[in-house]
Design a protein around this motif. Structure first.
Motif, mmCIF file in Angstrom:
data_model
loop_
_atom_site.group_PDB
_atom_site.id
_atom_site.type_symbol
_atom_site.label_atom_id
_atom_site.label_comp_id
_atom_site.label_asym_id
_atom_site.label_seq_id
_atom_site.Cartn_x
_atom_site.Cartn_y
_atom_site.Cartn_z
ATOM 1 N N MET A 148 51.290 73.622 19.618
ATOM 2 C CA MET A 148 50.138 73.786 18.635
ATOM 3 C C MET A 148 50.592 73.017 17.212
ATOM 4 O O MET A 148 49.991 72.074 16.607
ATOM 5 N N ASN A 149 52.053 72.874 17.152
ATOM 6 C CA ASN A 149 52.739 72.092 16.193
ATOM 7 C C ASN A 149 52.346 70.684 16.313
ATOM 8 O O ASN A 149 52.235 69.627 15.406
ATOM 9 N N GLY A 150 52.879 70.271 17.754
ATOM 10 C CA GLY A 150 52.285 68.825 18.058
ATOM 11 C C GLY A 150 51.015 68.409 18.000
ATOM 12 O O GLY A 150 50.904 67.178 17.437
ATOM 13 N N LEU A 151 50.275 69.329 18.293
ATOM 14 C CA LEU A 151 48.762 69.153 17.973
ATOM 15 C C LEU A 151 48.339 68.644 16.680
ATOM 16 O O LEU A 151 47.226 67.965 16.211
ATOM 17 N N ALA A 152 48.791 69.656 15.814
ATOM 18 C CA ALA A 152 48.767 69.673 14.396
ATOM 19 C C ALA A 152 49.007 68.224 13.746
ATOM 20 O O ALA A 152 48.370 67.685 12.898
ATOM 21 N N ILE A 153 50.322 67.797 14.120
ATOM 22 C CA ILE A 153 50.570 66.444 13.663
ATOM 23 C C ILE A 153 49.669 65.226 14.155
ATOM 24 O O ILE A 153 49.281 64.424 13.214
ATOM 25 N N GLY A 154 49.014 65.425 15.336
ATOM 26 C CA GLY A 154 48.095 64.258 15.625
ATOM 27 C C GLY A 154 46.803 64.513 15.143
ATOM 28 O O GLY A 154 46.119 63.487 14.666
ATOM 29 N N LEU A 155 46.408 65.926 14.970
ATOM 30 C CA LEU A 155 45.028 66.066 14.392
ATOM 31 C C LEU A 155 45.049 65.744 12.765
ATOM 32 O O LEU A 155 44.251 65.037 12.336
ATOM 33 N N SER A 156 46.090 65.849 12.015
ATOM 34 C CA SER A 156 45.967 65.403 10.706
ATOM 35 C C SER A 156 46.121 64.122 10.503
ATOM 36 O O SER A 156 45.580 63.292 9.686
ATOM 37 N N ALA A 157 46.825 63.129 11.350
ATOM 38 C CA ALA A 157 46.905 61.926 11.411
ATOM 39 C C ALA A 157 45.519 61.187 11.843
ATOM 40 O O ALA A 157 45.103 60.424 11.167
ATOM 41 N N TYR A 158 44.934 61.907 12.601
ATOM 42 C CA TYR A 158 43.282 61.550 13.042
ATOM 43 C C TYR A 158 42.369 61.828 11.768
ATOM 44 O O TYR A 158 41.801 60.614 11.488
ATOM 45 N N LEU A 159 42.785 62.988 11.269
ATOM 46 C CA LEU A 159 41.726 63.176 10.282
ATOM 47 C C LEU A 159 41.801 62.262 9.033
ATOM 48 O O LEU A 159 40.745 62.036 8.188
ATOM 49 N N ILE A 160 43.086 61.652 8.650
ATOM 50 C CA ILE A 160 43.187 60.740 7.565
ATOM 51 C C ILE A 160 43.121 59.182 7.718
ATOM 52 O O ILE A 160 43.225 58.368 7.091
ATOM 53 N N ARG A 161 42.434 58.928 9.099
ATOM 54 C CA ARG A 161 42.185 57.484 9.432
ATOM 55 C C ARG A 161 41.171 57.167 8.672
ATOM 56 O O ARG A 161 40.193 57.785 8.003
ATOM 57 N N ARG A 162 41.172 55.703 8.156
ATOM 58 C CA ARG A 162 40.108 55.078 7.097
ATOM 59 C C ARG A 162 38.811 55.408 8.031
ATOM 60 O O ARG A 162 37.761 55.492 7.082
ATOM 61 N N ASP A 163 38.595 55.424 9.239
ATOM 62 C CA ASP A 163 37.174 55.742 9.901
ATOM 63 C C ASP A 163 36.610 57.106 9.997
ATOM 64 O O ASP A 163 35.729 57.240 10.452
ATOM 65 N N VAL A 164 37.584 58.056 9.437
ATOM 66 C CA VAL A 164 37.303 59.324 9.544
ATOM 67 C C VAL A 164 37.119 59.992 8.156
ATOM 68 O O VAL A 164 36.244 59.862 7.605
ATOM 69 N N PHE A 165 38.008 60.520 7.342
ATOM 70 C CA PHE A 165 38.246 61.101 6.284
ATOM 71 C C PHE A 165 39.089 60.292 5.007
ATOM 72 O O PHE A 165 39.001 60.581 4.134
ATOM 73 N N GLY A 166 40.026 59.437 5.689
ATOM 74 C CA GLY A 166 40.919 58.812 4.805
ATOM 75 C C GLY A 166 40.669 57.727 3.994
ATOM 76 O O GLY A 166 39.527 56.900 4.399
ATOM 77 N N GLU A 167 41.170 57.205 3.038
ATOM 78 C CA GLU A 167 41.052 55.931 2.367
ATOM 79 C C GLU A 167 42.523 55.182 2.159
ATOM 80 O O GLU A 167 43.229 55.773 1.875
ATOM 81 N N LEU A 168 42.319 53.948 1.991
ATOM 82 C CA LEU A 168 43.579 53.142 1.782
ATOM 83 C C LEU A 168 44.062 53.201 0.435
ATOM 84 O O LEU A 168 43.130 52.526 -0.369
ATOM 85 N N ARG A 169 45.184 53.585 -0.270
ATOM 86 C CA ARG A 169 45.818 53.376 -1.521
ATOM 87 C C ARG A 169 46.931 52.746 -1.423
ATOM 88 O O ARG A 169 47.901 53.335 -1.220
#
Length: 357
Positions: A142-163
């Motif tokens: 689950m730790n490995g999945l958490a890293i991938g999930l958090s990286a996906y969620l902050i993508r610019r086309d999901v919830f992230g933004e570029l600063r």
């Protein structure tokens, strides 16, 4: 007195042994161990080091409490690292999506973080109680999945933004911040550090003053005996894992609400694994965990001074690792010494009774 000695002596022995081991390593590398240790101590009084140590202590304390709850049930929740990471990104996305009244916004973010951490911990918990899957294996995965999930969620086309050059979640509005205590050039103490103290107090009350705490400890000591006494072992596993995950979800709150106000891939990592070591050092006792968290934070922050005296900072990692290894050995050594002393005492009393007869 003997009980107190059995609690305090092992971690002290572990710390002394780790210092000796690091001293030997420094001598072998042609460095002066006294200069290195002196530099670490004097670093505490420089700049923001003291406040940084206190802030890190609060974070490590929460992480160790999350691990300790599982330990009380004989559950090895290695997934604290992933649970707080998922909780951090979910809470950051939630908190940055809109503004609520001051206080309510902060409380809502904290609740969302706890729920997210508990939900992530629920997966290995359910696997264990329904399929008997070992929690060590499932939480590592689950730790490995958490890293991938958090990286996906902050993508610019999901919830992230570029600063600048950093991709992160939208910044939490000021109404969601948790102010701390400013010491000017000495830094700012996170406000969530005081909540960490309350968590420790709540943990102590739960384990020592409630029926749930008694059943939790009983199940951890002997699941068979607890089941014979009417305790539902599967329910205790599920509840303890959910509670552990909820506390793990709060690990990111001091930094997120007190300083960063956002989540990025550069967010502090490795805290969950440090929490395991600190819980072992503190033997799952809130006071012992506080001491272990303070020691860990001191080694982390004061180790910055080692570069100034020509000593590699890796010596801190060596010391932390040797503490973890030696504390396990030290507790076993002290346990055997105490057992031998108790056997001699009983033997003398029996001899006295036999002689009098």
């Amino acid at each position: 007195m003997g009980h107190l000695r059995a609690k305090l002596l092992p971690p002290l022995l572990a710390i002394v042994f780790s210092m000796l081991l690091c001293g030997v390593a420094l001598v072998i590398s042609d460095a002066n161990p006294f200069s290195a240790f002196a530099a670490m101590v004097t670093q505490v009084g420089k700049g923001t080091t003291l406040v940084d140590i206190l802030n890190s202590t609060g974070i490590y304390y929460i992480a160790a409490l999350a691990v300790a709850i599982g330990f009380q049930m004989n559950l090895f929740n290695i997934g604290v690292e992933g649970q707080y990471r998922v909780a951090a990104v979910v809470a950051a996305v939630f908190g940055g999506s809109f503004a609520l009244p001051t206080g309510i916004h902060t409380l809502a973010i904290i609740i969302v973080a706890a729920i997210a951490g508990a939900a992530w911990a629920a997966i290995p918990a359910i696997l264990k109680v329904t399929r008997g899957v070992n929690e060590v294996i499932s939480t590592i995965m689950m730790n490995g999945l958490a890293i991938g999930l958090s990286a996906y969620l902050i993508r610019r086309d999901v919830f992230g933004e570029l600063r600048g050059n950093d991709i992160r979640t939208p910044e939490i509005h000021e109404s969601g911040w948790l102010p701390g205590i400013s010491f000017g050039s000495g830094g700012t103490l996170f406000g969530f550090s005081f909540i960490a103290i309350l968590l420790g107090l709540g943990y102590w009350i739960m384990m020592n003053r409630t029926r749930f705490g008694f059943e939790l400890r009983a199940s951890g000591e002997s699941a068979t005996a607890a089941s014979a006494g009417g305790v539902n072992a599967k329910k205790m596993i599920l509840v303890s894992m959910l509670l552990s995950g909820a506390i793990a979800g709060l690990i990111s709150m001091p930094e997120m609400l007190g300083r960063d106000h956002t989540f990025s891939l550069n967010f502090t990592a490795g805290i969950g694994f440090s929490g395991i070591a600190i819980a072992l050092l503190g033997r799952n006792h809130p006071g012992g965990i506080a001491f272990g968290a303070l020691l860990w934070a001191f080694l982390d922050k004061s180790g910055l001074a080692l570069d100034n005296v020509g000593v590699p900072r890796e010596i801190v990692t060596i010391m932390q690792g040797s503490i973890v290894l030696s504390v396990v050995v030290a507790y076993e050594v002290v346990r055997r010494v105490e057992l031998a002393a108790e056997q001699r005492r009983v033997g003398r009393e029996l001899g006295t009774v036999g002689g009098a007869a």
